[in-house]
Design an enzyme around this catalytic site. Sequence first.
Site, short mmCIF file in Angstrom:
data_model
loop_
_atom_site.label_atom_id
_atom_site.label_comp_id
_atom_site.label_asym_id
_atom_site.label_seq_id
_atom_site.Cartn_x
_atom_site.Cartn_y
_atom_site.Cartn_z
N ASP A 221 2.29 -5.56 -8.00
CA ASP A 221 1.93 -4.76 -9.15
C ASP A 221 0.17 -5.14 -9.57
O ASP A 221 -0.22 -6.12 -8.79
CB ASP A 221 2.61 -4.83 -10.12
N TYR B 90 -3.23 -6.58 -11.11
CA TYR B 90 -3.60 -7.97 -11.81
C TYR B 90 -3.43 -7.47 -13.42
O TYR B 90 -3.69 -6.45 -13.79
CB TYR B 90 -4.99 -8.24 -11.55
N PHE C 287 -4.75 -6.25 -4.26
CA PHE C 287 -5.28 -7.52 -4.01
C PHE C 287 -7.06 -7.58 -4.26
O PHE C 287 -7.60 -8.55 -4.66
CB PHE C 287 -5.31 -8.01 -2.58
N HIS D 168 3.69 -14.22 2.21
CA HIS D 168 2.64 -14.03 0.82
C HIS D 168 1.45 -14.71 1.11
O HIS D 168 1.75 -15.87 1.21
CB HIS D 168 3.27 -13.68 -0.33
#
Length: 223
Positions: A66, A68, A79, A188
């Site tokens: 989701d 920031y 990202f 991740h």
Amino acid sequence: MDVKMEPSWKQALSNLFEKPYFIQIATHLKTERATHTVIYPKGSLIFNAFNLTPYDKVKVVILGQDPYHNPNQAMGLSFSVPNGVKIPPSLMNIYKELQKDIGMPIPTTGNLTKWANQGVLLLNAVLTVRENEPASHGKIGWMDFTNDIIQHISNHKDGIVFLLWGNFAHQKQIYIDATKHKILKAAHPSPLSAHNGFFGCKHFSLTNEYLVKNHLDPIDWTP
């Protein structure tokens, strides 16, 4: 909700905007805005990933979770952060892997618009979030919407590279036809997990090898 989305995507996904989950999303966002709740990204950037990477240009999908949730960070691309904003830890680890994989110097910007413009769909599974409340919009319907988008891409396109980082992204593999597409999985890039298999995954060179093999231009990974 006024869907500000690039025309080719809007046409491809037209049936999704009438689904109950999308009506639920629109109602939820409208209700929160009526109470002056701060939501990221701003409305014009919610569908930024689609606006920067038209439907017919998609070659790679990088899935995030989701947006920031801190001020001035979310820009509708997984990202990515705007120019001038400190590079977040997960993105810094992505850059470290790029340096190790292809020798790319560590960039000074976290803005990944250049990737998007080359056909990298930087898709978050959830497209909005309340300020300072991570995952706060995780159950308002976005997940159903983006699952349908992933499946649509899988069904209607061929030879897409899907980069699935972390257990959350790995769960999306069920929506992707592995006989038609390239699926690359790793841990991740978060500092909590990057050493468990993200570093050394070589996903960026592997992506370009696959694209070239399929007579497509490789991605210039410098942002």
